[in-house]
Design a protein around this motif. Structure first.
Motif, PDB file in Angstrom:
ATOM      1  N   ASP B 185       0.811  -1.234   0.000  1.00 35.81           N
ATOM      2  CA  ASP B 185       0.000   0.000   0.000  1.00 35.81           C
ATOM      3  C   ASP B 185       0.837   1.273   0.000  1.00 35.81           C
ATOM      4  OD1 ASP B 185       0.774  -0.697   2.663  1.00 35.81           O
ATOM      5  OD2 ASP B 185      -0.711   0.692   3.454  1.00 35.81           O
ATOM      6  N   PHE B 186       2.118   1.163   0.381  1.00 36.01           N
ATOM      7  CA  PHE B 186       2.990   2.340   0.508  1.00 36.01           C
ATOM      8  C   PHE B 186       4.410   1.817   0.592  1.00 36.01           C
ATOM      9  CE2 PHE B 186       5.482   5.060   3.253  1.00 36.01           C
ATOM     10  CZ  PHE B 186       5.064   6.365   3.029  1.00 36.01           C
ATOM     11  N   ALA B 198      -0.448   3.663  -2.857  1.00 36.96           N
ATOM     12  CA  ALA B 198      -1.469   3.105  -3.746  1.00 36.96           C
ATOM     13  C   ALA B 198      -2.804   3.828  -3.586  1.00 36.96           C
ATOM     14  CB  ALA B 198      -1.614   1.613  -3.485  1.00 36.96           C
ATOM     15  N   GLY B 199      -2.764   5.118  -3.351  1.00 35.35           N
ATOM     16  CA  GLY B 199      -3.983   5.935  -3.297  1.00 35.35           C
ATOM     17  C   GLY B 199      -4.999   5.406  -2.304  1.00 35.35           C
ATOM     18  N   ARG B 200      -6.227   5.261  -2.762  1.00 33.43           N
ATOM     19  CA  ARG B 200      -7.311   4.862  -1.856  1.00 33.43           C
ATOM     20  C   ARG B 200      -7.124   3.461  -1.283  1.00 33.43           C
ATOM     21  NH1 ARG B 200     -11.773   7.957  -1.529  1.00 33.43           N
ATOM     22  NH2 ARG B 200     -11.810   9.760  -2.895  1.00 33.43           N
ATOM     23  N   PHE B 201      -6.349   2.629  -1.983  1.00 35.76           N
ATOM     24  CA  PHE B 201      -6.074   1.270  -1.501  1.00 35.76           C
ATOM     25  C   PHE B 201      -5.413   1.299  -0.113  1.00 35.76           C
ATOM     26  CE2 PHE B 201      -3.165  -2.529  -1.647  1.00 35.76           C
ATOM     27  CZ  PHE B 201      -4.166  -3.489  -1.611  1.00 35.76           C
ATOM     28  N   THR B 202      -4.694   2.401   0.190  1.00 38.39           N
ATOM     29  CA  THR B 202      -4.013   2.482   1.493  1.00 38.39           C
ATOM     30  C   THR B 202      -5.011   2.631   2.641  1.00 38.39           C
ATOM     31  OG1 THR B 202      -3.813   4.888   1.421  1.00 38.39           O
ATOM     32  CG2 THR B 202      -2.013   3.642   0.470  1.00 38.39           C
ATOM     33  N   GLY B 203      -6.262   2.929   2.311  1.00 39.73           N
ATOM     34  CA  GLY B 203      -7.277   3.109   3.355  1.00 39.73           C
ATOM     35  C   GLY B 203      -7.937   1.811   3.746  1.00 39.73           C
ATOM     36  N   GLU B 204      -8.977   1.461   2.984  1.00 36.69           N
ATOM     37  CA  GLU B 204      -9.856   0.344   3.363  1.00 36.69           C
ATOM     38  C   GLU B 204      -9.114  -0.953   3.643  1.00 36.69           C
ATOM     39  OE1 GLU B 204     -13.172   0.294   4.807  1.00 36.69           O
ATOM     40  OE2 GLU B 204     -13.014   1.883   3.303  1.00 36.69           O
ATOM     41  N   GLU B 205      -8.392  -1.457   2.601  1.00 39.10           N
ATOM     42  CA  GLU B 205      -7.774  -2.789   2.727  1.00 39.10           C
ATOM     43  C   GLU B 205      -6.529  -2.770   3.603  1.00 39.10           C
ATOM     44  OE1 GLU B 205      -8.752  -1.436  -0.036  1.00 39.10           O
ATOM     45  OE2 GLU B 205     -10.151  -2.807  -1.035  1.00 39.10           O
ATOM     46  N   ALA B 206      -5.881  -1.621   3.707  1.00 37.95           N
ATOM     47  CA  ALA B 206      -4.613  -1.555   4.443  1.00 37.95           C
ATOM     48  C   ALA B 206      -4.821  -0.997   5.858  1.00 37.95           C
ATOM     49  CB  ALA B 206      -3.612  -0.716   3.659  1.00 37.95           C
ATOM     50  N   LYS B 212      -7.933  -2.569  12.575  1.00 40.90           N
ATOM     51  CA  LYS B 212      -9.040  -3.304  13.211  1.00 40.90           C
ATOM     52  C   LYS B 212      -8.620  -4.730  13.561  1.00 40.90           C
ATOM     53  CE  LYS B 212     -12.821  -1.013  10.820  1.00 40.90           C
ATOM     54  NZ  LYS B 212     -13.862  -1.254   9.818  1.00 40.90           N
ATOM     55  N   GLY B 213      -7.832  -5.353  12.681  1.00 36.66           N
ATOM     56  CA  GLY B 213      -7.383  -6.722  12.939  1.00 36.66           C
ATOM     57  C   GLY B 213      -6.628  -6.817  14.255  1.00 36.66           C
ATOM     58  N   ALA B 214      -5.685  -5.896  14.476  1.00 35.76           N
ATOM     59  CA  ALA B 214      -4.897  -5.913  15.712  1.00 35.76           C
ATOM     60  C   ALA B 214      -5.765  -5.526  16.909  1.00 35.76           C
ATOM     61  CB  ALA B 214      -3.717  -4.947  15.589  1.00 35.76           C
ATOM     62  N   SER B 215      -6.601  -4.511  16.730  1.00 32.09           N
ATOM     63  CA  SER B 215      -7.393  -3.999  17.855  1.00 32.09           C
ATOM     64  C   SER B 215      -8.413  -5.019  18.327  1.00 32.09           C
ATOM     65  CB  SER B 215      -8.105  -2.696  17.452  1.00 32.09           C
ATOM     66  OG  SER B 215      -7.155  -1.715  17.101  1.00 32.09           O
ATOM     67  N   ILE B 216      -9.126  -5.615  17.375  1.00 29.53           N
ATOM     68  CA  ILE B 216     -10.167  -6.595  17.746  1.00 29.53           C
ATOM     69  C   ILE B 216      -9.520  -7.807  18.422  1.00 29.53           C
ATOM     70  CG2 ILE B 216     -11.882  -8.201  16.788  1.00 29.53           C
ATOM     71  CD1 ILE B 216     -12.493  -5.914  14.696  1.00 29.53           C
ATOM     72  N   ALA B 217      -8.372  -8.236  17.882  1.00 26.04           N
ATOM     73  CA  ALA B 217      -7.688  -9.401  18.477  1.00 26.04           C
ATOM     74  C   ALA B 217      -7.232  -9.098  19.905  1.00 26.04           C
ATOM     75  CB  ALA B 217      -6.499  -9.793  17.606  1.00 26.04           C
ATOM     76  N   LEU B 218      -6.728  -7.883  20.126  1.00 22.82           N
ATOM     77  CA  LEU B 218      -6.250  -7.549  21.481  1.00 22.82           C
ATOM     78  C   LEU B 218      -7.416  -7.408  22.452  1.00 22.82           C
ATOM     79  CD1 LEU B 218      -3.973  -6.971  23.435  1.00 22.82           C
ATOM     80  CD2 LEU B 218      -3.970  -4.584  22.685  1.00 22.82           C
ATOM     81  N   LEU B 219      -8.514  -6.821  21.989  1.00 18.18           N
ATOM     82  CA  LEU B 219      -9.689  -6.697  22.867  1.00 18.18           C
ATOM     83  C   LEU B 219     -10.197  -8.086  23.251  1.00 18.18           C
ATOM     84  CD1 LEU B 219     -11.547  -3.736  21.092  1.00 18.18           C
ATOM     85  CD2 LEU B 219     -10.497  -3.678  23.367  1.00 18.18           C
ATOM     86  N   LYS B 220     -10.223  -8.982  22.270  1.00 19.33           N
ATOM     87  CA  LYS B 220     -10.703 -10.344  22.524  1.00 19.33           C
ATOM     88  C   LYS B 220      -9.776 -11.070  23.500  1.00 19.33           C
ATOM     89  CE  LYS B 220     -12.193 -14.448  20.050  1.00 19.33           C
ATOM     90  NZ  LYS B 220     -12.083 -15.208  18.807  1.00 19.33           N
ATOM     91  N   LYS B 221      -8.472 -10.958  23.235  1.00 22.06           N
ATOM     92  CA  LYS B 221      -7.454 -11.625  24.053  1.00 22.06           C
ATOM     93  C   LYS B 221      -7.516 -11.158  25.502  1.00 22.06           C
ATOM     94  CE  LYS B 221      -2.480 -11.646  23.447  1.00 22.06           C
ATOM     95  NZ  LYS B 221      -1.450 -11.259  22.470  1.00 22.06           N
ATOM     96  N   SER B 222      -7.741  -9.862  25.686  1.00 20.18           N
ATOM     97  CA  SER B 222      -7.717  -9.283  27.032  1.00 20.18           C
ATOM     98  C   SER B 222      -9.071  -9.346  27.720  1.00 20.18           C
ATOM     99  CB  SER B 222      -7.268  -7.818  26.954  1.00 20.18           C
ATOM    100  OG  SER B 222      -8.204  -7.069  26.201  1.00 20.18           O
ATOM    101  N   GLY B 223     -10.104  -9.689  26.955  1.00 21.02           N
ATOM    102  CA  GLY B 223     -11.448  -9.747  27.536  1.00 21.02           C
ATOM    103  C   GLY B 223     -11.992  -8.360  27.853  1.00 21.02           C
ATOM    104  N   MET B 224     -11.479  -7.339  27.181  1.00 23.64           N
ATOM    105  CA  MET B 224     -11.936  -5.966  27.451  1.00 23.64           C
ATOM    106  C   MET B 224     -12.756  -5.444  26.278  1.00 23.64           C
ATOM    107  SD  MET B 224      -8.669  -4.186  29.247  1.00 23.64           S
ATOM    108  CE  MET B 224      -7.811  -4.947  30.612  1.00 23.64           C
ATOM    109  N   LYS B 225     -13.516  -4.383  26.569  1.00 23.56           N
ATOM    110  CA  LYS B 225     -14.296  -3.723  25.514  1.00 23.56           C
ATOM    111  C   LYS B 225     -13.942  -2.236  25.490  1.00 23.56           C
ATOM    112  CE  LYS B 225     -18.297  -3.496  28.613  1.00 23.56           C
ATOM    113  NZ  LYS B 225     -17.514  -3.888  29.804  1.00 23.56           N
ATOM    114  N   PRO B 226     -14.203  -1.547  24.362  1.00 24.83           N
ATOM    115  CA  PRO B 226     -13.807  -0.136  24.252  1.00 24.83           C
ATOM    116  C   PRO B 226     -14.244   0.725  25.442  1.00 24.83           C
ATOM    117  CG  PRO B 226     -14.483  -0.926  22.114  1.00 24.83           C
ATOM    118  CD  PRO B 226     -14.758  -2.048  23.085  1.00 24.83           C
ATOM    119  N   ALA B 227     -15.406   0.457  25.998  1.00 28.29           N
ATOM    120  CA  ALA B 227     -15.912   1.280  27.104  1.00 28.29           C
ATOM    121  C   ALA B 227     -15.060   1.143  28.370  1.00 28.29           C
ATOM    122  CB  ALA B 227     -17.362   0.907  27.397  1.00 28.29           C
ATOM    123  N   ASP B 228     -14.221   0.095  28.443  1.00 26.18           N
ATOM    124  CA  ASP B 228     -13.373  -0.087  29.630  1.00 26.18           C
ATOM    125  C   ASP B 228     -12.203   0.907  29.661  1.00 26.18           C
ATOM    126  OD1 ASP B 228     -14.914  -2.248  30.407  1.00 26.18           O
ATOM    127  OD2 ASP B 228     -13.659  -3.699  29.329  1.00 26.18           O
TER     128      ASP B 228
END
Lengths: 133, 349
Positions: B185-186, B198-206, B212-228
């Protein structure tokens, strides 16, 4: 290795860490460090680090600079009295030369001092910036 | 786990406004300001680079660390895509300047905008594994955008430094997660001065998919939610991306506000989320949880959960706060000065 890079390397202690020599007998501090106190002939000394703030004692403005500092001109060269009384000369940066005044409070900041050429070694050290915080 | 015992940031004083760049290239400033949520960006003068920014940020980290002897720092890692030398390390100059040589391990990291968080991650891991008492992770960049390219409106400069240790913590690292895929992407090829993207490709897919991939996995792993969490910091290539990714993950604007610096700072590349973390620590209270997720093209994200300790009250004002560096004593420059500072003018020497 060029002369420039070896000289720069030998001066790291004073250029990078502001190390100075303070002589035991006279209590005087010299920057850059000296082996012998010119007043007493004393060689007994300790290495001290200079404080990083002070006030401008006097200054001059460079408008026609050597090529390695051309992209920074005009700039001021100032003699600054640090808070421990040590006086040193250095380049001012991050300031309009019209704003530089005697008595201005300044702070030492780590900066690129010069380069030998586009391909050469980079030389680092300290410059004075206005002490605004 | 190990955590942060000292932190500090440094920013250039010079700024250029979006209007000033747009004027030169006939671009529509209001659409950049609205579309990317960028108002201005920091510009390093010719005597400032990744090494000098790193030294100043590290000195502030040492002030906040209070009792750390530089000789006890076992490693210095600097993440940057703008190391001043192609061959010669940045870390050794920082080590020399703070008096940490010669018994130390140094390495310069590169991973587009993620190099800083990986320097933090490796420093943290060494301390956690008991290899050394302290390790320093630095995130610093003086990034370049090609003239007239969209990147020119955002590519900025700044640094943050974090001394990792096990005792006397300012922020305990509760958990981490890293997420990587091969994503074109860059990039910047060897000997090229400016990066390509790669223009707009650097946004959605990258950016969005990886963050989100890293954030969701860490939230799941830690058992926490954004409101915490009291606060959250994301990589900020512009003002809009971190705002959107935060919202889509379930974080609020109030949570990202202290570390959301891009609208006035620009994209400090490796420095972006680490400088955002420093600004967030500046306003944190003991017990606050901070979520942090970097992003680097190529592509990957390092996510961290930090828990602030009571020591923050003692150290936050021992040196300058990041928002003060961002907000006060700004020097605005025109495009000509900017072009000179960033060496965009062909010279005869």
């Amino acid at each position: 290795m060029s002369m420039f890079s070896s000289r720069s390397w030998r001066e790291y202690p004073q250029r990078y860490r502001m190390e100075a020599s303070r002589f035991k007998k006279s209590g005087k501090t010299y920057y850059p460090p000296r082996d012998i106190d010119p007043e007493t002939g004393d060689t007994a000394q300790e290495i001290v680090r200079l404080p990083d703030t002070g006030k401008i004692v006097t200054y001059t403005v460079i408008r026609v600079a050597p090529s390695q500092w051309g992209d920074l001109s005009p700039y001021a060269l100032a003699i600054v009295e640090l808070t421990d009384g040590t006086r040193m000369m250095g380049q001012m940066t991050d300031v309009d030369v019209e704003e530089v005044k005697i008595g201005m409070e300044v702070r030492l900041e780590f900066r690129r001092i010069q380069t030998e050429s586009h391909e050469g070694v980079l030389s680092y050290g300290h410059k004075f910036v206005p002490n605004w915080f | 786990m190990a955590g942060i015992v000292g932190y500090g940031a440094h920013l250039p004083r010079h700024r250029i406004k979006v209007e000033e760049i747009a004027k030169v290239w006939g671009a529509d400033a209001p659409s950049y300001k609205k579309g990317l949520m960028l108002r201005e960006k920091s510009v390093p003068p010719p005597d400032m680079d990744t090494i000098t920014l790193s030294v100043e940020a590290t000195r502030r980290a040492l002030i906040r660390a209070q009792t750390v002897d530089p000789k006890d720092i076992g490693a210095i890692y600097i993440g940057s895509e703008s190391h001043p030398y192609a061959v010669k390390p940045s870390g050794t100059t920082v080590a020399e300047a703070i008096g940490a040589t010669p018994d130390i391990h140094c390495a310069d990291f590169e991973f587009a905008c993620k190099a800083g968080s990986e320097a933090m991650f490796v420093a943290l891991s060494h301390v956690d594994a008991g290899h050394m008492k302290y390790a320093l992770g630095i995130a610093a960049d003086t990034s370049q955008g090609a003239p007239s390219d969209a990147l020119e409106f955002s590519a900025a400069a700044g640094a943050a430094a974090f001394i990792m240790g096990k005792d006397n913590l300012i922020a305990d690292c509760l958990d981490t997660h890293s997420f990587m895929t091969d994503m074109p992407d860059f990039w910047r090829r060897e000997h090229e001065f400016y990066p390509q993207h790669a223009g707009r490709f650097t946004g959605e897919e990258a950016y969005f998919a990886t963050t989100k991939g890293a954030s969701i996995a860490l939230l799941k792993k830690s058992g926490m939610k954004p409101a915490d969490f009291k606060y959250a910091v994301f990589h900020q290539p512009n003002g809009k991306f971190p705002q959107r990714v935060a919202r889509e993950l379930g974080f609020t604007q109030e949570q990202i506000d202290p570390g959301w610096l891009a609208p006035r700072l620009g994209n400090t590349y490796s420095g972006a989320s680490p400088i955002g973390l420093s600004a967030t620590l500046d306003v944190s209270e003991p017990g606050d949880l901070i979520f942090m997720c970097s992003y680097g093209s190529g592509a990957g994200s390092d996510a961290f959960i930090w828990k602030v300790t009571e020591r923050i009250d003692e150290v936050r004002d021992l040196t300058v706060r990041t928002h003060k560096l961002l907000d006060e004593n700004i020097i605005y420059i025109d495009y000509g000065t900017y072009a000179k500072f960033r060496r965009k003018i062909k010279m005869n020497y």
